[in-house]
Design an enzyme around this catalytic site. Structure first.
Site, short mmCIF file in Angstrom:
data_model
loop_
_atom_site.label_atom_id
_atom_site.label_comp_id
_atom_site.label_asym_id
_atom_site.label_seq_id
_atom_site.Cartn_x
_atom_site.Cartn_y
_atom_site.Cartn_z
CG ASP A 84 -1.91 1.05 1.33
OD1 ASP A 84 -2.44 1.44 0.27
OD2 ASP A 84 -2.21 1.51 2.46
CG HIS A 85 -0.60 4.91 0.32
ND1 HIS A 85 -0.92 5.92 -0.55
CD2 HIS A 85 -1.74 4.60 0.96
CE1 HIS A 85 -2.20 6.21 -0.45
NE2 HIS A 85 -2.73 5.41 0.46
CD GLU A 136 -4.11 8.52 -4.09
OE1 GLU A 136 -3.92 7.51 -3.38
OE2 GLU A 136 -4.02 9.68 -3.66
CG HIS A 207 -6.67 4.79 -0.79
ND1 HIS A 207 -5.40 4.52 -0.37
CD2 HIS A 207 -6.85 4.09 -1.94
CE1 HIS A 207 -4.83 3.69 -1.23
NE2 HIS A 207 -5.68 3.42 -2.20
CB VAL A 230 -10.41 -0.42 6.79
CG1 VAL A 230 -10.76 0.03 8.20
CG2 VAL A 230 -11.66 -0.44 5.91
CB THR A 232 -7.98 5.50 10.73
OG1 THR A 232 -6.99 6.10 9.88
CG2 THR A 232 -8.16 6.36 11.96
CO CO Z 1 -4.51 5.21 1.25
#
Ligand code: CO
Ligand code: CO
Length: 283
Positions: A84-85, A136, A207, A230, A232
């Site tokens: 991710d990211h 993205e 996101h 998900v 947080t």
């Molecule tokens: Co994100």
């Protein structure tokens, strides 16, 4: 069994009318919570590891990957492994070599051309290995900035061009969410989301879902979201349980009691999301 490629999970989700949850792993407790929740709900799920989490593990991407692969193989439900990211192409290459089913190259802060060039480069590395690529377009805010950082919006025509030029397999869209948000305050632009779903031929990714109210999340899935990230909400539950356990026993020495309670708290949150996304009972 059972590590399944992300593209397969998302395609099955689209056919079945549900979204696949992608849950951020910090340590082994998070990963076990996600796998246990998926098993308990008979649901597919994606374990995702961010570049920040790799850094936290002292750059140990391969160490964590080995653990996550072994964990997935212990469970009968289909589990995906996603990076991710990642802002670095090198990290994407390491994830591809380490057995990830998909990687996200996050170059959305760059101009369109530079973003597309980075995505195309990662596709060139990933596809020969059978690995999917998420990119993205438009910026989902809240990473490194204040929670209410202004997010831009993804333009549908540009999104179609971006996918055609890069060959990516999934697109993260900016439709009103922000990272590190909680409490259901996000206002999703569902009209824009429907337009994006019409224009873009690959699965769409949401996101910052922790900040989206349940009803809006269901509408987003109906409007075309195939993967829901998900993080947080998991960390809120984990940290609250840890704090509660440690406060209840200030003399505690063995961390397993508090970490175990935190793992159970995350399991409960993931189970709730799997039911909300509609993927429970599908595996
Ligand atoms: Co994100
Ligand atoms: Co298990």
């Amino acid at each position: 069994m059972t590590l399944v490629r992300t593209a397969v999970l998302l395609a099955e989700g689209r056919r079945g009318g549900y979204a696949v949850g992608a849950f951020n792993v910090i340590g082994l407790e998070h990963a076990q919570a996600i796998a246990e929740a998926a098993a308990a709900e008979r649901s597919p799920a994606i374990l995702q590891l961010s570049e920040n989490a790799v850094r936290y593990h002292l750059d140990g991407l391969e160490v964590v990957a080995a653990a996550l692969r072994a964990l997935a193989q212990r469970h009968a439900v289909p589990l995906g492994l996603h990076l991710d990211h990642a802002t670095s192409v090198t990290l994407c290459a390491r994830a591809i070599a380490a057995g990830f089913g998909s990687v996200m190259i996050d170059a959305a802060a760059l101009e369109f051309e530079a973003n597309a060039a980075a995505a195309a480069r990662v596709v060139g590395l990933a596809h020969p290995a059978g690995v999917g690529v998420e990119a993205e377009l438009g910026v989902v805010g809240g990473k490194g900035g204040p929670v209410d950082a202004v997010s831009s919006r993804t333009d549908p025509a540009l999104a179609r061009e971006f996918v055609a030029r890069t060959g990516i397999d999934a697109l993260a869209v900016a439709v009103g969410t922000s990272h590190r948000m909680a409490g259901g305050a996000a206002e999703l632009d569902l009209g824009l989301l429907r337009a994006l779903a019409r224009e873009v031929p690959v699965p769409l990714v949401l996101h910052g879902a922790s900040g989206v109210a349940d009803a809006q999340l269901r509408e987003a899935i109906a409007a075309g979201i195939a993967k829901v990230n998900v993080a947080t909400q998991l960390n809120l539950a984990f940290t609250a349980a840890l704090r509660r356990e440690l406060a209840a026993d200030p003399e505690a020495v063995d961390p397993r009691r508090s970490l175990g309670a935190a793992r159970e708290a995350v399991t409960d949150v993931v189970r709730r999301y799997l039911r909300l996304l509609g993927s429970a009972g599908r595996a």
